[in-house]
Design a protein around this motif. Structure first.
Motif, PDB file in Angstrom:
ATOM      1  N   MET A   1       0.836  -1.206   0.000  1.00  0.00           N
ATOM      2  CA  MET A   1       0.000   0.000   0.000  1.00  0.00           C
ATOM      3  C   MET A   1       0.867   1.251   0.000  1.00  0.00           C
ATOM      4  SD  MET A   1      -2.963  -1.271  -0.283  1.00  0.00           S
ATOM      5  CE  MET A   1      -2.145  -2.620  -1.121  1.00  0.00           C
ATOM      6  N   LYS A   2       1.952   1.218   0.766  1.00  0.00           N
ATOM      7  CA  LYS A   2       2.865   2.364   0.810  1.00  0.00           C
ATOM      8  C   LYS A   2       3.465   2.622  -0.569  1.00  0.00           C
ATOM      9  CE  LYS A   2       5.070   3.040   4.624  1.00  0.00           C
ATOM     10  NZ  LYS A   2       5.981   2.846   5.762  1.00  0.00           N
ATOM     11  N   GLU A   3       3.845   1.549  -1.275  1.00  0.00           N
ATOM     12  CA  GLU A   3       4.414   1.697  -2.620  1.00  0.00           C
ATOM     13  C   GLU A   3       3.401   2.267  -3.603  1.00  0.00           C
ATOM     14  OE1 GLU A   3       6.318  -1.904  -3.948  1.00  0.00           O
ATOM     15  OE2 GLU A   3       7.620  -1.961  -2.179  1.00  0.00           O
ATOM     16  N   LEU A   4       2.118   1.995  -3.373  1.00  0.00           N
ATOM     17  CA  LEU A   4       1.055   2.528  -4.234  1.00  0.00           C
ATOM     18  C   LEU A   4       0.610   3.929  -3.809  1.00  0.00           C
ATOM     19  CD1 LEU A   4      -1.104  -0.702  -4.584  1.00  0.00           C
ATOM     20  CD2 LEU A   4       0.106   0.481  -6.440  1.00  0.00           C
ATOM     21  N   GLY A   5       1.115   4.401  -2.682  1.00  0.00           N
ATOM     22  CA  GLY A   5       0.715   5.715  -2.182  1.00  0.00           C
ATOM     23  C   GLY A   5      -0.620   5.702  -1.461  1.00  0.00           C
ATOM     24  N   ILE A   6      -1.043   4.536  -0.988  1.00  0.00           N
ATOM     25  CA  ILE A   6      -2.305   4.390  -0.276  1.00  0.00           C
ATOM     26  C   ILE A   6      -2.033   4.433   1.223  1.00  0.00           C
ATOM     27  CG2 ILE A   6      -4.275   2.868   0.177  1.00  0.00           C
ATOM     28  CD1 ILE A   6      -3.763   1.615  -2.622  1.00  0.00           C
ATOM     29  N   THR A   7      -2.718   5.320   1.925  1.00  0.00           N
ATOM     30  CA  THR A   7      -2.580   5.405   3.371  1.00  0.00           C
ATOM     31  C   THR A   7      -3.427   4.317   4.010  1.00  0.00           C
ATOM     32  OG1 THR A   7      -2.293   7.796   3.235  1.00  0.00           O
ATOM     33  CG2 THR A   7      -2.922   6.896   5.384  1.00  0.00           C
ATOM     34  N   LEU A   8      -2.813   3.507   4.849  1.00  0.00           N
ATOM     35  CA  LEU A   8      -3.516   2.448   5.561  1.00  0.00           C
ATOM     36  C   LEU A   8      -3.891   2.976   6.941  1.00  0.00           C
ATOM     37  CD1 LEU A   8      -4.410  -0.457   5.128  1.00  0.00           C
ATOM     38  CD2 LEU A   8      -2.186  -1.200   5.964  1.00  0.00           C
ATOM     39  N   ILE A   9      -5.193   3.051   7.202  1.00  0.00           N
ATOM     40  CA  ILE A   9      -5.681   3.600   8.470  1.00  0.00           C
ATOM     41  C   ILE A   9      -6.201   2.451   9.333  1.00  0.00           C
ATOM     42  CG2 ILE A   9      -7.311   5.182   9.570  1.00  0.00           C
ATOM     43  CD1 ILE A   9      -7.458   6.643   6.817  1.00  0.00           C
ATOM     44  N   PRO A  10      -5.548   2.159  10.471  1.00  0.00           N
ATOM     45  CA  PRO A  10      -6.008   1.066  11.332  1.00  0.00           C
ATOM     46  C   PRO A  10      -7.155   1.509  12.250  1.00  0.00           C
ATOM     47  CG  PRO A  10      -3.893   1.908  12.110  1.00  0.00           C
ATOM     48  CD  PRO A  10      -4.258   2.701  10.895  1.00  0.00           C
ATOM     49  N   ALA A  11      -8.252   0.788  12.193  1.00  0.00           N
ATOM     50  CA  ALA A  11      -9.409   1.089  13.048  1.00  0.00           C
ATOM     51  C   ALA A  11      -9.143   0.569  14.453  1.00  0.00           C
ATOM     52  CB  ALA A  11     -10.664   0.437  12.479  1.00  0.00           C
ATOM     53  N   ARG A  12      -9.755   1.194  15.421  1.00  0.00           N
ATOM     54  CA  ARG A  12      -9.570   0.775  16.807  1.00  0.00           C
ATOM     55  C   ARG A  12     -10.709  -0.090  17.326  1.00  0.00           C
ATOM     56  NH1 ARG A  12      -4.941   2.199  18.947  1.00  0.00           N
ATOM     57  NH2 ARG A  12      -3.961   4.054  18.137  1.00  0.00           N
ATOM     58  N   SER A  13     -11.806  -0.200  16.566  1.00  0.00           N
ATOM     59  CA  SER A  13     -12.936  -1.018  17.010  1.00  0.00           C
ATOM     60  C   SER A  13     -13.779  -1.432  15.807  1.00  0.00           C
ATOM     61  CB  SER A  13     -13.806  -0.224  17.990  1.00  0.00           C
ATOM     62  OG  SER A  13     -14.465   0.824  17.302  1.00  0.00           O
ATOM     63  N   PRO A  14     -14.570  -2.510  15.942  1.00  0.00           N
ATOM     64  CA  PRO A  14     -15.477  -2.893  14.857  1.00  0.00           C
ATOM     65  C   PRO A  14     -16.486  -1.789  14.541  1.00  0.00           C
ATOM     66  CG  PRO A  14     -15.289  -4.676  16.440  1.00  0.00           C
ATOM     67  CD  PRO A  14     -14.585  -3.476  17.035  1.00  0.00           C
ATOM     68  N   GLN A  15     -16.884  -1.039  15.555  1.00  0.00           N
ATOM     69  CA  GLN A  15     -17.849   0.035  15.354  1.00  0.00           C
ATOM     70  C   GLN A  15     -17.299   1.117  14.435  1.00  0.00           C
ATOM     71  OE1 GLN A  15     -16.946  -1.202  18.322  1.00  0.00           O
ATOM     72  NE2 GLN A  15     -18.791  -2.170  19.077  1.00  0.00           N
ATOM     73  N   ALA A  16     -15.977   1.276  14.438  1.00  0.00           N
ATOM     74  CA  ALA A  16     -15.357   2.287  13.584  1.00  0.00           C
ATOM     75  C   ALA A  16     -15.478   1.919  12.115  1.00  0.00           C
ATOM     76  CB  ALA A  16     -13.888   2.466  13.964  1.00  0.00           C
ATOM     77  N   LYS A  17     -15.659   0.630  11.848  1.00  0.00           N
ATOM     78  CA  LYS A  17     -15.820   0.161  10.474  1.00  0.00           C
ATOM     79  C   LYS A  17     -17.293  -0.171  10.219  1.00  0.00           C
ATOM     80  CE  LYS A  17     -13.035  -3.177  11.084  1.00  0.00           C
ATOM     81  NZ  LYS A  17     -13.405  -4.333  11.303  1.00  0.00           N
ATOM     82  N   GLY A  18     -18.160   0.704  10.641  1.00  0.00           N
ATOM     83  CA  GLY A  18     -19.600   0.452  10.607  1.00  0.00           C
ATOM     84  C   GLY A  18     -20.153   0.006   9.272  1.00  0.00           C
ATOM     85  N   ARG A  19     -19.769   0.666   8.185  1.00  0.00           N
ATOM     86  CA  ARG A  19     -20.341   0.317   6.875  1.00  0.00           C
ATOM     87  C   ARG A  19     -20.012  -1.109   6.458  1.00  0.00           C
ATOM     88  NH1 ARG A  19     -22.385   4.912   4.320  1.00  0.00           N
ATOM     89  NH2 ARG A  19     -21.403   6.849   4.940  1.00  0.00           N
ATOM     90  N   VAL A  20     -18.755  -1.499   6.606  1.00  0.00           N
ATOM     91  CA  VAL A  20     -18.381  -2.838   6.173  1.00  0.00           C
ATOM     92  C   VAL A  20     -18.967  -3.891   7.116  1.00  0.00           C
ATOM     93  CG1 VAL A  20     -16.117  -3.103   7.304  1.00  0.00           C
ATOM     94  CG2 VAL A  20     -16.526  -4.157   5.077  1.00  0.00           C
ATOM     95  N   GLU A  21     -19.093  -3.575   8.392  1.00  0.00           N
ATOM     96  CA  GLU A  21     -19.728  -4.506   9.325  1.00  0.00           C
ATOM     97  C   GLU A  21     -21.208  -4.698   8.982  1.00  0.00           C
ATOM     98  OE1 GLU A  21     -18.165  -6.370  11.474  1.00  0.00           O
ATOM     99  OE2 GLU A  21     -16.212  -5.383  11.349  1.00  0.00           O
ATOM    100  N   ARG A  22     -21.893  -3.629   8.611  1.00  0.00           N
ATOM    101  CA  ARG A  22     -23.307  -3.749   8.185  1.00  0.00           C
ATOM    102  C   ARG A  22     -23.408  -4.512   6.872  1.00  0.00           C
ATOM    103  NH1 ARG A  22     -23.219   1.195  10.532  1.00  0.00           N
ATOM    104  NH2 ARG A  22     -22.966   2.365   8.609  1.00  0.00           N
ATOM    105  N   LEU A  23     -22.411  -4.349   6.000  1.00  0.00           N
ATOM    106  CA  LEU A  23     -22.380  -5.112   4.749  1.00  0.00           C
ATOM    107  C   LEU A  23     -22.375  -6.599   5.051  1.00  0.00           C
ATOM    108  CD1 LEU A  23     -21.949  -5.533   1.682  1.00  0.00           C
ATOM    109  CD2 LEU A  23     -19.487  -5.282   2.122  1.00  0.00           C
ATOM    110  N   TRP A  24     -21.545  -7.025   6.021  1.00  0.00           N
ATOM    111  CA  TRP A  24     -21.494  -8.452   6.361  1.00  0.00           C
ATOM    112  C   TRP A  24     -22.835  -8.939   6.860  1.00  0.00           C
ATOM    113  CZ3 TRP A  24     -18.119  -9.366   3.322  1.00  0.00           C
ATOM    114  CH2 TRP A  24     -16.817  -8.919   3.367  1.00  0.00           C
ATOM    115  N   GLU A  25     -23.517  -8.149   7.685  1.00  0.00           N
ATOM    116  CA  GLU A  25     -24.847  -8.547   8.170  1.00  0.00           C
ATOM    117  C   GLU A  25     -25.799  -8.765   7.001  1.00  0.00           C
ATOM    118  OE1 GLU A  25     -26.441  -5.912  11.108  1.00  0.00           O
ATOM    119  OE2 GLU A  25     -24.589  -5.917  12.272  1.00  0.00           O
TER     120      GLU A  25
END
Length: 135
Positions: free
Chosen positions: A95-119
């Motif tokens: 990701m660094k080589e592609l210039g993509i910033t990788l942002i680490p979430a601190r909780s499942p709630q922080a990734k709400g959209r993707v968690e709702r997608l799984w549901e």
């Protein structure tokens, strides 16, 4: 970006869907099914994103060891002030080589959209797979 192990085919065997959703539009931008959550799955989803939508500015993901070295949390403030760093994971380096910033979430709630997608997918896809795979 995230993955979810689930019994997608009604066989008591779990498979991991790797996926990504665009926070701005709410659209699924990549999906990949594998036996386990794995680096290859995330690379496949990233390839789908880049191939269809271009290189994203950032990817928001959990703190899985595929994304973030488990040694990263072991650095003290003193270590950081002395310039010590932890090597990136293979995914992080790519990701660094592609210039993509990788942002680490601190909780499942922080990734709400993707968690709702799984549901949503867990309630709909097994029914579709059952219909599709029926003899």
């Amino acid at each position: 970006m995230n993955a979810t192990p689930f019994e997608w085919f009604g066989t008591n065997e779990k498979f991991a869907f790797h996926g990504a959703i665009d926070d701005a539009t709410g659209k699924i931008v990549g999906l990949y099914l594998a036996k386990n959550e794995c680096l290859q799955g995330y690379f496949e989803v990233t390839w789908q994103i880049i191939n269809k939508h271009g290189i994203p500015a950032s990817i928001y993901a959990d703190r899985h060891s595929i994304f973030l070295s488990q040694n990263a949390s072991k650095l003290t403030i003193e270590d950081q002030l002395q310039g010590k760093v932890v090597n990136d994971t293979q995914f992080g380096r790519a990701m660094k080589e592609l210039g993509i910033t990788l942002i680490p979430a601190r909780s499942p709630q922080a990734k709400g959209r993707v968690e709702r997608l799984w549901e949503t997918l867990q309630s709909r896809l097994p029914v579709e797979f059952k219909t599709f795979l029926a003899p």
